[in-house]
Scaffold this motif. Structure first.
Motif, PDB file in Angstrom:
ATOM      1  N   ARG A  15      36.754 -48.185 110.999  1.00 28.12           N
ATOM      2  CA  ARG A  15      36.457 -48.198 112.433  1.00 28.12           C
ATOM      3  C   ARG A  15      37.410 -47.284 113.189  1.00 28.12           C
ATOM      4  O   ARG A  15      37.002 -46.539 114.073  1.00 28.12           O
ATOM      5  N   MET A  16      38.690 -47.331 112.835  1.00 32.62           N
ATOM      6  CA  MET A  16      39.663 -46.483 113.538  1.00 32.62           C
ATOM      7  C   MET A  16      39.448 -45.008 113.232  1.00 32.62           C
ATOM      8  O   MET A  16      39.451 -44.163 114.130  1.00 32.62           O
ATOM      9  N   LEU A  17      39.243 -44.679 111.973  1.00 30.59           N
ATOM     10  CA  LEU A  17      39.115 -43.271 111.600  1.00 30.59           C
ATOM     11  C   LEU A  17      37.831 -42.650 112.125  1.00 30.59           C
ATOM     12  O   LEU A  17      37.736 -41.424 112.237  1.00 30.59           O
ATOM     13  N   ALA A  18      36.852 -43.478 112.466  1.00 35.19           N
ATOM     14  CA  ALA A  18      35.621 -42.936 113.040  1.00 35.19           C
ATOM     15  C   ALA A  18      35.785 -42.568 114.508  1.00 35.19           C
ATOM     16  O   ALA A  18      34.939 -41.886 115.075  1.00 35.19           O
ATOM     17  N   LEU A  19      36.898 -43.019 115.122  1.00 35.16           N
ATOM     18  CA  LEU A  19      37.160 -42.687 116.517  1.00 35.16           C
ATOM     19  C   LEU A  19      37.767 -41.293 116.613  1.00 35.16           C
ATOM     20  O   LEU A  19      38.482 -40.856 115.707  1.00 35.16           O
ATOM     21  N   PRO A  20      37.539 -40.579 117.708  1.00 28.77           N
ATOM     22  CA  PRO A  20      37.927 -39.165 117.770  1.00 28.77           C
ATOM     23  C   PRO A  20      39.421 -38.909 117.775  1.00 28.77           C
ATOM     24  O   PRO A  20      39.861 -37.817 117.409  1.00 28.77           O
ATOM     25  N   THR A  21      40.246 -39.892 118.150  1.00 30.27           N
ATOM     26  CA  THR A  21      41.680 -39.606 118.301  1.00 30.27           C
ATOM     27  C   THR A  21      42.528 -40.062 117.130  1.00 30.27           C
ATOM     28  O   THR A  21      43.732 -39.848 117.128  1.00 30.27           O
ATOM     29  N   HIS A  22      41.942 -40.697 116.141  1.00 34.27           N
ATOM     30  CA  HIS A  22      42.757 -41.288 115.075  1.00 34.27           C
ATOM     31  C   HIS A  22      42.698 -40.478 113.784  1.00 34.27           C
ATOM     32  O   HIS A  22      41.627 -40.182 113.271  1.00 34.27           O
ATOM     33  N   GLU A  23      43.869 -40.147 113.296  1.00 39.52           N
ATOM     34  CA  GLU A  23      44.027 -39.534 111.988  1.00 39.52           C
ATOM     35  C   GLU A  23      44.972 -40.417 111.180  1.00 39.52           C
ATOM     36  O   GLU A  23      45.742 -41.204 111.748  1.00 39.52           O
ATOM     37  N   PRO A  24      44.943 -40.327 109.852  1.00 40.47           N
ATOM     38  CA  PRO A  24      45.868 -41.144 109.055  1.00 40.47           C
ATOM     39  C   PRO A  24      47.311 -40.898 109.463  1.00 40.47           C
ATOM     40  O   PRO A  24      47.720 -39.761 109.711  1.00 40.47           O
ATOM     41  N   PRO A  25      48.114 -41.953 109.589  1.00 38.65           N
ATOM     42  CA  PRO A  25      49.519 -41.775 109.993  1.00 38.65           C
ATOM     43  C   PRO A  25      50.340 -41.112 108.903  1.00 38.65           C
ATOM     44  O   PRO A  25      49.970 -41.113 107.726  1.00 38.65           O
ATOM     45  N   VAL A  26      51.441 -40.556 109.322  1.00 40.66           N
ATOM     46  CA  VAL A  26      52.399 -39.957 108.389  1.00 40.66           C
ATOM     47  C   VAL A  26      53.468 -40.991 108.097  1.00 40.66           C
ATOM     48  O   VAL A  26      53.979 -41.657 109.013  1.00 40.66           O
ATOM     49  N   ARG A  27      53.811 -41.110 106.851  1.00 47.72           N
ATOM     50  CA  ARG A  27      54.791 -42.124 106.449  1.00 47.72           C
ATOM     51  C   ARG A  27      56.111 -41.928 107.189  1.00 47.72           C
ATOM     52  O   ARG A  27      56.571 -40.791 107.364  1.00 47.72           O
ATOM     53  N   ASP A  28      56.703 -43.044 107.633  1.00 50.00           N
ATOM     54  CA  ASP A  28      57.995 -43.073 108.326  1.00 50.00           C
ATOM     55  C   ASP A  28      57.938 -42.483 109.730  1.00 50.00           C
ATOM     56  O   ASP A  28      58.983 -42.260 110.338  1.00 50.00           O
ATOM     57  N   GLU A  29      56.758 -42.197 110.243  1.00 52.09           N
ATOM     58  CA  GLU A  29      56.637 -41.765 111.631  1.00 52.09           C
ATOM     59  C   GLU A  29      55.991 -42.864 112.457  1.00 52.09           C
ATOM     60  O   GLU A  29      55.153 -43.612 111.967  1.00 52.09           O
ATOM     61  N   ALA A  30      56.408 -42.954 113.747  1.00 52.69           N
ATOM     62  CA  ALA A  30      55.836 -43.961 114.634  1.00 52.69           C
ATOM     63  C   ALA A  30      54.347 -43.709 114.814  1.00 52.69           C
ATOM     64  O   ALA A  30      53.897 -42.560 114.806  1.00 52.69           O
ATOM     65  N   TRP A  31      53.622 -44.783 114.989  1.00 41.94           N
ATOM     66  CA  TRP A  31      52.159 -44.670 115.089  1.00 41.94           C
ATOM     67  C   TRP A  31      51.650 -45.861 115.867  1.00 41.94           C
ATOM     68  O   TRP A  31      51.769 -47.005 115.436  1.00 41.94           O
ATOM     69  N   GLY A  32      51.114 -45.617 117.047  1.00 41.25           N
ATOM     70  CA  GLY A  32      50.555 -46.680 117.852  1.00 41.25           C
ATOM     71  C   GLY A  32      51.522 -47.214 118.893  1.00 41.25           C
ATOM     72  O   GLY A  32      52.725 -46.904 118.892  1.00 41.25           O
ATOM     73  N   THR A  33      50.986 -48.030 119.792  1.00 41.51           N
ATOM     74  CA  THR A  33      51.753 -48.556 120.916  1.00 41.51           C
ATOM     75  C   THR A  33      51.401 -50.024 121.151  1.00 41.51           C
ATOM     76  O   THR A  33      50.225 -50.389 121.158  1.00 41.51           O
ATOM     77  N   LEU A  34      52.444 -50.842 121.355  1.00 38.26           N
ATOM     78  CA  LEU A  34      52.234 -52.200 121.834  1.00 38.26           C
ATOM     79  C   LEU A  34      52.385 -52.186 123.345  1.00 38.26           C
ATOM     80  O   LEU A  34      53.435 -51.792 123.873  1.00 38.26           O
ATOM     81  N   VAL A  35      51.338 -52.583 124.058  1.00 37.86           N
ATOM     82  CA  VAL A  35      51.407 -52.744 125.512  1.00 37.86           C
ATOM     83  C   VAL A  35      51.573 -54.238 125.777  1.00 37.86           C
ATOM     84  O   VAL A  35      50.645 -55.030 125.540  1.00 37.86           O
TER      85      VAL A  35
END
Length: 579
Positions: free
Chosen positions: A282-302
């Protein structure tokens, strides 16, 4: 010498003598009969589709076959509603997901899990939907054969579906018949007039599977009964004999297929990561999501906090001051939700949406201009503040790095969320009100009473509902969901309050549903009901009570790790470019 028999120029030209002498003369040639039986035997309920379009001429041939079905009294009650727009497909898919989870909840644990595992994405994947409708507005007495069997018009439409299905199979097309809908809800989506009913949704397109046997057989639901078990002679068997067995179990397109194609290349069984695979897809089908890079921040908690006037009615085991304490700890990076988010590689945005005592220093200011009122009195927020808070959340959701995990802080907000859930789902307080953190039975009784009072002010308009019985944090989170979805990001939900905010966002903009991922199922009584209504299956069930986005942060971290695992796992076959 006899006179010649008059032979009609139209219709049946055979004579009774001819038919008597050769009763089999009407049969097709053996190769044609074999072809027909081959098509019947190869008909399958297809669940996976390619995104390639179906040519109009081909669609017309298939519909023409359906239109040649038998109908009682030659009434032709069928109407074929062809749907190719993504918005309607997405809304229908959400309805089907919701019903699938509702039916799974009625089964045993094992059967429910197997139902949840079934691939039911055809509504989204197939290029066309065909809803076969039955126009029942003609009185039964006016159609030959319906006076005695009033439902024969529905049977006629079922015959049309079978004709369509076989013609599609002969052309190499696939059909999937989805009936996991509340009929009235599907009819409302399609604007059907009174007296016109549906027989479910047919997914039509080029199949992305070529199953050798029916899907439910292969999934272990049942096997085809022997013919002898379903053929009776003369009369129904005596009551003490076994009746025929029942196998009934209560149970956008190119991008969705592209992502699944990529997953199919993995050197692992299909859906090897279970529910996680669905969240990743579901996430990868969205236009802004690519697989994350290991040890890099990814995403936001609001993380959004607010206080509630209803706490004065004794609906919480903790004083309102705790909201400020937790939000201050969040700003300092020491609250449980923030620490969990950091451990899972998420950025954090802390928002004050109306904490008592003025703005929490260091928090983003999204406070209402007027103090909030008591939901029992129907005046929780001013309408202008609802719009202001949703707009503020929209900006935060649009600006956040995705995926966006939701969290909330607010003493008393389980009561507020329960009232909103009851109003949105049209259920009684007892079905949605839970104990909440540290509460006892007396508090539970007070919460039920307060929710009952609040429901006097229910509304069908999401904004009016927020004004009557909402909270600042729920209004802001509703906007966050909208803003994240509008910018192509996934939203990972936490507990009841965040899920109610997502449901409000879906009521405002139904296309939001495709962006939602259920992080976990909390212990709040109303949470499973709201998740089911959204058609969402939670990734976790840890009986969490913490709030603050803890469950959403853990779930987002799991999805992140699943994406990394899939991006590094060995692959088979040719790569699918751009996935």
């Amino acid at each position: 010498m006899p006179w010649p028999r008059p032979v009609p120029l139209i219709g049946d030209r055979t004579s009774a003598e001819q038919r008597r002498d050769d009763p089999r003369a009407w049969a097709f040639e053996p190769q044609d009969r074999d072809a027909l039986h081959a098509v019947i035997g190869a008909r399958r309920d297809i669940r996976r589709f390619r995104p390639d379009p179906v040519e109009p001429a081909l669609l017309e041939r298939v519909l023409e076959a359906a239109h040649h079905a038998p109908s009682v009294g030659h009434s032709q009650p069928w109407r074929f509603l062809v749907i190719d727009d993504a918005d309607t497909r997405q809304r229908a898919a959400t309805m089907a997901d919701r019903e699938r989870l509702s039916q799974a909840a009625l089964l045993t644990e094992d059967a429910g899990r197997r139902l949840a595992d079934l691939q039911l994405e055809g509504i989204r994947e197939a290029p066309l939907g065909v809803v076969v409708c039955c126009d029942r507005r003609t009185p039964a007495a006016g159609v030959l054969g319906r006076s005695t069997f009033p439902d024969a018009d529905l049977w006629s439409c079922a015959c049309a579906i079978e004709n369509l299905w076989l013609a599609a199979r002969a052309e190499g097309l696939g059909v999937g018949w989805v009936t996991l809908f509340e009929p009235a809800e599907l009819a409302a989506l399609l604007h059907l007039p009174d007296g016109v009913v549906t027989l479910g949704w047919l997914c039509l397109g080029w199949p992305d599977e070529r199953p050798p046997a029916p899907g439910l057989e292969r999934a272990g639901w049942s096997r085809r009964a022997p013919l002898a078990d379903v053929v009776l002679h003369g009369r129904w068997p005596d009551e003490d004999r076994q009746s025929p067995p029942s196998h009934l179990q209560a149970p956008d397109q190119a991008d969705v297929v592209r992502v699944r194609d990529r997953a199919d290349e993995l050197l692992s069984p299909p859906s090897s990561l279970g529910v996680l695979d669905r969240a990743v897809d579901r996430m990868l089908a969205l236009p802004t999501h690519e697989p994350p890079v290991r040890d890099e921040a990814w995403g936001t908690l609001v993380l959004v906090g607010a206080d509630h006037a209803v706490t004065a009615r004794g609906v919480s085991a903790y004083p309102s001051s705790v909201t400020r304490d937790v939000l201050r700890a969040a700003v300092a990076g020491e609250a449980l939700g923030v620490v969990t988010a950091d451990a899972n590689g998420l950025d954090v945005v802390v928002v004050d949406a109306g904490v008592d005592g003025g703005l929490v220093e260091g928090a983003h200011d999204a406070r209402p201009e007027a103090p909030g009122g008591d939901i029992a009195d129907g005046g929780a927020l001013r309408t202008a503040d609802v719009d202001r808070l949703i707009a503020a959340g929209r900006r935060l959701g649009a600006e956040a790095r995705g995926p966006v995990a939701l969290g909330e802080v607010g003493i008393g907000n389980t009561t507020v969320a329960a009232a909103l859930a009851a109003a949105l789902l049209d259920v009684g307080p007892e079905r949605v009100v839970g104990l909440g953190a540290g509460a006892d039975s007396d508090i539970l009784d007070r919460k039920i009473a307060v929710v009952a009072l609040a429901l006097r002010h229910r509304s069908d308009d999401p904004r009016d509902l927020l004004a009557a019985m909402g909270g600042g944090e729920i209004a802001v989170l509703t906007g966050v969901v909208l803003g994240a979805a509008e910018t192509g990001k996934a939203v990972v939900l936490d507990g009841l309050a965040t899920t109610v905010a997502a449901l409000l966002a879906v009521r405002i903009e139904p296309a939001v549903a495709a962006h939602l991922v259920a992080g976990h199922r909390s212990r709040e009584a109303g949470h499973p009901l709201v998740l089911r209504h959204l058609g969402l299956e939670p990734l976790l069930d840890l009986r969490l009570r913490s709030g603050e986005g803890v469950g959403a942060a853990i779930a987002t971290g799991m999805v992140r790790n699943a994406m990394i695992a899939r991006s590094r796992t060995a692959r088979t076959g040719s790569p699918v470019h751009g996935a």
